[in-house]
Design a protein around this motif. Sequence first.
Motif, PDB file in Angstrom:
ATOM      1  N   PRO A  74     -10.387  88.108  53.670  1.00 39.43           N
ATOM      2  CA  PRO A  74     -11.061  89.316  54.168  1.00 39.43           C
ATOM      3  C   PRO A  74     -11.991  89.948  53.127  1.00 39.43           C
ATOM      4  CG  PRO A  74      -8.705  89.697  53.833  1.00 39.43           C
ATOM      5  CD  PRO A  74      -8.933  88.237  53.660  1.00 39.43           C
ATOM      6  N   ASP A  75     -11.777  89.605  51.847  1.00 41.43           N
ATOM      7  CA  ASP A  75     -12.663  90.169  50.816  1.00 41.43           C
ATOM      8  C   ASP A  75     -13.386  89.019  50.112  1.00 41.43           C
ATOM      9  OD1 ASP A  75     -13.624  92.534  49.896  1.00 41.43           O
ATOM     10  OD2 ASP A  75     -11.635  93.284  49.302  1.00 41.43           O
ATOM     11  N   PRO A  76     -14.511  88.588  50.672  1.00 40.24           N
ATOM     12  CA  PRO A  76     -15.133  87.318  50.259  1.00 40.24           C
ATOM     13  C   PRO A  76     -15.470  87.212  48.778  1.00 40.24           C
ATOM     14  CG  PRO A  76     -16.239  88.243  52.179  1.00 40.24           C
ATOM     15  CD  PRO A  76     -15.280  89.268  51.706  1.00 40.24           C
ATOM     16  N   PRO A  84     -15.443  79.660  48.806  1.00 39.18           N
ATOM     17  CA  PRO A  84     -16.260  78.608  48.203  1.00 39.18           C
ATOM     18  C   PRO A  84     -17.704  78.759  48.694  1.00 39.18           C
ATOM     19  CG  PRO A  84     -14.969  77.718  50.014  1.00 39.18           C
ATOM     20  CD  PRO A  84     -14.505  79.137  49.825  1.00 39.18           C
ATOM     21  N   GLY A  85     -18.638  78.323  47.877  1.00 35.48           N
ATOM     22  CA  GLY A  85     -20.030  78.322  48.311  1.00 35.48           C
ATOM     23  C   GLY A  85     -20.720  79.656  48.211  1.00 35.48           C
ATOM     24  N   ILE A  86     -20.019  80.669  47.711  1.00 35.79           N
ATOM     25  CA  ILE A  86     -20.734  81.924  47.525  1.00 35.79           C
ATOM     26  C   ILE A  86     -20.575  82.397  46.094  1.00 35.79           C
ATOM     27  CG2 ILE A  86     -20.195  82.536  49.919  1.00 35.79           C
ATOM     28  CD1 ILE A  86     -18.671  84.917  48.897  1.00 35.79           C
ATOM     29  N   GLU A  87     -21.537  83.155  45.657  1.00 32.37           N
ATOM     30  CA  GLU A  87     -21.436  83.802  44.353  1.00 32.37           C
ATOM     31  C   GLU A  87     -21.750  85.274  44.529  1.00 32.37           C
ATOM     32  OE1 GLU A  87     -22.556  80.107  41.372  1.00 32.37           O
ATOM     33  OE2 GLU A  87     -23.933  81.818  41.538  1.00 32.37           O
ATOM     34  N   VAL A  98     -23.265  89.617  47.387  1.00 29.56           N
ATOM     35  CA  VAL A  98     -23.493  88.178  47.469  1.00 29.56           C
ATOM     36  C   VAL A  98     -24.866  87.866  46.905  1.00 29.56           C
ATOM     37  CG1 VAL A  98     -23.522  86.164  48.963  1.00 29.56           C
ATOM     38  CG2 VAL A  98     -22.282  88.205  49.646  1.00 29.56           C
ATOM     39  N   THR A  99     -24.905  86.953  45.927  1.00 26.79           N
ATOM     40  CA  THR A  99     -26.198  86.574  45.362  1.00 26.79           C
ATOM     41  C   THR A  99     -26.575  85.149  45.707  1.00 26.79           C
ATOM     42  OG1 THR A  99     -25.048  85.980  43.329  1.00 26.79           O
ATOM     43  CG2 THR A  99     -26.066  88.158  43.420  1.00 26.79           C
ATOM     44  N   ARG A 100     -25.560  84.351  46.110  1.00 24.61           N
ATOM     45  CA  ARG A 100     -25.871  82.958  46.389  1.00 24.61           C
ATOM     46  C   ARG A 100     -25.005  82.448  47.536  1.00 24.61           C
ATOM     47  NH1 ARG A 100     -26.975  77.931  42.647  1.00 24.61           N
ATOM     48  NH2 ARG A 100     -26.072  76.283  43.887  1.00 24.61           N
ATOM     49  N   LEU A 101     -25.625  81.697  48.438  1.00 28.94           N
ATOM     50  CA  LEU A 101     -24.899  81.043  49.524  1.00 28.94           C
ATOM     51  C   LEU A 101     -25.260  79.568  49.489  1.00 28.94           C
ATOM     52  CD1 LEU A 101     -25.312  83.303  52.690  1.00 28.94           C
ATOM     53  CD2 LEU A 101     -23.204  82.822  51.429  1.00 28.94           C
ATOM     54  N   ASP A 102     -24.232  78.736  49.539  1.00 28.74           N
ATOM     55  CA  ASP A 102     -24.451  77.298  49.391  1.00 28.74           C
ATOM     56  C   ASP A 102     -23.584  76.564  50.414  1.00 28.74           C
ATOM     57  OD1 ASP A 102     -24.984  74.776  48.393  1.00 28.74           O
ATOM     58  OD2 ASP A 102     -24.841  75.418  46.302  1.00 28.74           O
ATOM     59  N   PHE A 103     -24.201  76.006  51.442  1.00 27.83           N
ATOM     60  CA  PHE A 103     -23.467  75.355  52.519  1.00 27.83           C
ATOM     61  C   PHE A 103     -23.805  73.867  52.606  1.00 27.83           C
ATOM     62  CE2 PHE A 103     -23.508  79.683  53.992  1.00 27.83           C
ATOM     63  CZ  PHE A 103     -22.335  79.838  54.718  1.00 27.83           C
ATOM     64  N   GLY A 104     -22.864  73.105  53.121  1.00 32.81           N
ATOM     65  CA  GLY A 104     -23.195  71.766  53.606  1.00 32.81           C
ATOM     66  C   GLY A 104     -22.541  70.624  52.883  1.00 32.81           C
ATOM     67  N   ALA A 105     -22.277  70.751  51.593  1.00 36.27           N
ATOM     68  CA  ALA A 105     -21.671  69.638  50.870  1.00 36.27           C
ATOM     69  C   ALA A 105     -20.454  70.151  50.114  1.00 36.27           C
ATOM     70  CB  ALA A 105     -22.676  69.021  49.906  1.00 36.27           C
ATOM     71  N   SER A 119     -30.581  83.991  60.863  1.00 35.25           N
ATOM     72  CA  SER A 119     -31.645  84.780  60.232  1.00 35.25           C
ATOM     73  C   SER A 119     -31.104  86.074  59.617  1.00 35.25           C
ATOM     74  CB  SER A 119     -32.767  85.074  61.224  1.00 35.25           C
ATOM     75  OG  SER A 119     -32.239  85.602  62.395  1.00 35.25           O
ATOM     76  N   GLU A 120     -29.833  86.394  59.919  1.00 35.13           N
ATOM     77  CA  GLU A 120     -29.238  87.586  59.269  1.00 35.13           C
ATOM     78  C   GLU A 120     -29.124  87.424  57.765  1.00 35.13           C
ATOM     79  OE1 GLU A 120     -28.113  85.567  61.736  1.00 35.13           O
ATOM     80  OE2 GLU A 120     -26.028  86.181  61.949  1.00 35.13           O
ATOM     81  N   VAL A 121     -29.198  86.168  57.253  1.00 34.07           N
ATOM     82  CA  VAL A 121     -29.081  86.014  55.792  1.00 34.07           C
ATOM     83  C   VAL A 121     -30.100  86.890  55.073  1.00 34.07           C
ATOM     84  CG1 VAL A 121     -28.051  83.721  55.611  1.00 34.07           C
ATOM     85  CG2 VAL A 121     -30.537  83.951  55.849  1.00 34.07           C
ATOM     86  N   PHE A 122     -31.223  87.135  55.742  1.00 38.10           N
ATOM     87  CA  PHE A 122     -32.262  87.927  55.092  1.00 38.10           C
ATOM     88  C   PHE A 122     -31.896  89.408  55.020  1.00 38.10           C
ATOM     89  CE2 PHE A 122     -34.618  84.189  56.732  1.00 38.10           C
ATOM     90  CZ  PHE A 122     -34.985  83.673  55.502  1.00 38.10           C
ATOM     91  N   ASP A 123     -30.757  89.765  55.646  1.00 41.00           N
ATOM     92  CA  ASP A 123     -30.276  91.143  55.539  1.00 41.00           C
ATOM     93  C   ASP A 123     -29.323  91.325  54.354  1.00 41.00           C
ATOM     94  OD1 ASP A 123     -31.696  91.996  57.771  1.00 41.00           O
ATOM     95  OD2 ASP A 123     -30.085  91.404  59.139  1.00 41.00           O
ATOM     96  N   LEU A 124     -28.991  90.235  53.669  1.00 37.20           N
ATOM     97  CA  LEU A 124     -28.100  90.357  52.504  1.00 37.20           C
ATOM     98  C   LEU A 124     -28.947  90.841  51.330  1.00 37.20           C
ATOM     99  CD1 LEU A 124     -26.089  87.028  52.998  1.00 37.20           C
ATOM    100  CD2 LEU A 124     -25.252  89.362  53.379  1.00 37.20           C
ATOM    101  N   PRO A 125     -28.743  92.095  50.919  1.00 36.58           N
ATOM    102  CA  PRO A 125     -29.758  92.746  50.087  1.00 36.58           C
ATOM    103  C   PRO A 125     -29.904  92.202  48.669  1.00 36.58           C
ATOM    104  CG  PRO A 125     -27.859  94.194  50.411  1.00 36.58           C
ATOM    105  CD  PRO A 125     -27.632  92.995  51.260  1.00 36.58           C
ATOM    106  N   TYR A 126     -28.900  91.452  48.187  1.00 34.31           N
ATOM    107  CA  TYR A 126     -28.973  90.969  46.803  1.00 34.31           C
ATOM    108  C   TYR A 126     -29.074  89.443  46.739  1.00 34.31           C
ATOM    109  CZ  TYR A 126     -27.864  95.700  45.291  1.00 34.31           C
ATOM    110  OH  TYR A 126     -27.906  97.058  45.062  1.00 34.31           O
ATOM    111  N   LEU A 127     -29.320  88.813  47.873  1.00 38.35           N
ATOM    112  CA  LEU A 127     -29.318  87.348  47.923  1.00 38.35           C
ATOM    113  C   LEU A 127     -30.461  86.778  47.089  1.00 38.35           C
ATOM    114  CD1 LEU A 127     -27.690  85.088  49.324  1.00 38.35           C
ATOM    115  CD2 LEU A 127     -29.497  85.020  51.056  1.00 38.35           C
ATOM    116  N   GLN A 128     -30.104  85.916  46.147  1.00 35.14           N
ATOM    117  CA  GLN A 128     -31.120  85.286  45.296  1.00 35.14           C
ATOM    118  C   GLN A 128     -31.337  83.823  45.638  1.00 35.14           C
ATOM    119  OE1 GLN A 128     -29.589  86.052  41.346  1.00 35.14           O
ATOM    120  NE2 GLN A 128     -30.646  88.004  41.205  1.00 35.14           N
ATOM    121  N   SER A 129     -30.253  83.134  46.048  1.00 30.78           N
ATOM    122  CA  SER A 129     -30.363  81.686  46.307  1.00 30.78           C
ATOM    123  C   SER A 129     -29.675  81.329  47.615  1.00 30.78           C
ATOM    124  CB  SER A 129     -29.684  80.887  45.193  1.00 30.78           C
ATOM    125  OG  SER A 129     -30.189  81.264  43.946  1.00 30.78           O
ATOM    126  N   LEU A 130     -30.356  80.525  48.403  1.00 30.02           N
ATOM    127  CA  LEU A 130     -29.805  80.105  49.683  1.00 30.02           C
ATOM    128  C   LEU A 130     -30.002  78.597  49.820  1.00 30.02           C
ATOM    129  CD1 LEU A 130     -28.667  80.875  52.468  1.00 30.02           C
ATOM    130  CD2 LEU A 130     -31.004  81.286  53.234  1.00 30.02           C
TER     131      LEU A 130
END
Length: 471
Positions: A74-76, A84-87, A98-105, A119-130
Amino acid sequence: MMSPALLSLPQVLVVLPLLLSLPCFTVSTQPLGTNNHSQAQMLQSMSMAPPERETLFHVMETMSSDRDWRFSNPDPCMPGSFWPGIECKPGSDNHLHVTRLDFGATPNPTCKNTATFPSEVFDLPYLQSLFFFNCFKTTKTSLSMPPPAYKPAAYASLQQLSLKSNPSLIGPIPPHISSLSSLQVLTLSQNHLHGKIPEGISGLTSLIHLDLSYNSLTGSIPAQLGSLSSLTGLDLSYNSLTGSIPPSIGQLSQLQKLDLSSNSLSGSVPESLENLGLLAFLALSNNKLSGQLPKGLPKLQNLQYFIMDGNPMFVPLPYQLGRLSKLQELRLANSGYSGSIPRSFALLANLTTLSLENNRLTGEIPAGLSGLSRMYHLNLSRNMLAGVVPFNAGFIKRLGKNLDLSGNPGLCLNGPESSDSISVGVEVCGGNRSASSMQQPLRSSARAPSSLFSNFPLLLGCLALWPVTGF
Ligand SMILES: *[C@@H]1O[C@H](CO)[C@@H](O)[C@H](O)[C@H]1NC(C)=O
Ligand SMILES: *[C@@H]1O[C@H](CO)[C@@H](O)[C@H](O)[C@H]1NC(C)=O
Ligand SMILES: *[C@@H]1O[C@H](CO)[C@@H](O)[C@H](O)[C@H]1NC(C)=O
Ligand SMILES: *[C@@H]1O[C@H](CO)[C@@H](O)[C@H](O)[C@H]1NC(C)=O
């Protein structure tokens, strides 16, 4: 055609320094000093702001069914139970972001079959890497971005956007991708994107790396790309781009890798390319380029890979290429080059691969090539070369199966070891050949460019036993 695997070495060469030069994204929930309990406790007491956490839950649910994300974690961002896959990083507002999201492998979350681009990923205000790798495989989805007027928070923060190997990612590249004002790396490779390259991409002035390869993009290369002055890597290969290469590419003075292979580009290679003094990798294979190469090409003194097979060039092979002293691979096969192999190629001391097969090259093989101590792949097959092969047994043995001189009916090998002559694809000089060569082609398997030429160089070459001229 070059396989992606063949490209990997030079890509690593070019991309590695690039990655090293990027800001470090590895700050995450982990690097808390284990002996610093007050800091750990401080982070423990921090949490995500509820709206950001809700957006993150929604993104996770759209993308992955690996687990019930809300229930299991509940607290990512929380140390000890982070996903996993997030920073995440602490912000000045005492929240974790959240500054980084990494999916798929693996070990990152894998994507479910019905995943569509969130497209909501663009609402994550501190996201640096996708990073979405091999995510969209069955359900058709497009790279949908909210309109800039809506001011999505991540438009200012995103530095890396990498959507790679997503076969069901279709549609155009949205023009307002130009709103990602901090973007340094844009990789949209190996998807099924189509339409034109939006001119607005030229507004991404922080861009260091642009890779749109392996899609179905059409139209011409926008001249405006010339304004991406920080670009070190540009890869538009394996699309359906037409028109000529815009001379403005020559303004990209930081460029180290330029790959425009396997499109339908026409016209000649612009003279302005001579300004790309840092270029290490240049690939223009399998286009419709023709005419003279730029006269200033020898100015590319950092060039290590020049790969330009399969273009209707139909000009003499330029001797100036011999001044590209760092060259390791030179591939100019299937391009209608005429004239002789310039003796200046023997100056390319670091050359490992020389591919000149299936052209209209005449004359003798320059003896100096045998002095190239790093050479391990030499293909001169299917030309009209003539005379005695100037390689000694040591050179022939060293290259082994990677030496191919077949399909040059005028060549012959001066040596006792007939097994050598078979392996490189030419006959032994003199001997049985002189007795029978007038009547019939010596190598029925030789695919000579035309029957008119197949016997002519033979007479010149093998009967006359030309002296081997050293370089
Ligand atoms: C522990 O964390 C506190 C508060 O963040 C900091 O002031 C201090 O320098 C840290 N000590 C060590 C040894 O890292
Ligand atoms: C040839 O390669 C060697 C080893 O990689 C390198 O040290 C040398 O500088 C290269 N020579 C040129 C002219 O690039
Ligand atoms: C040389 O090129 C020909 C095409 O003309 C190809 O069939 C052959 O496999 C190549 N040989 C080597 C050793 O690369
Ligand atoms: C000449 O041809 C004959 C038969 O065709 C063969 O047995 C012989 O080994 C050949 N000699 C040379 C030097 O290749």
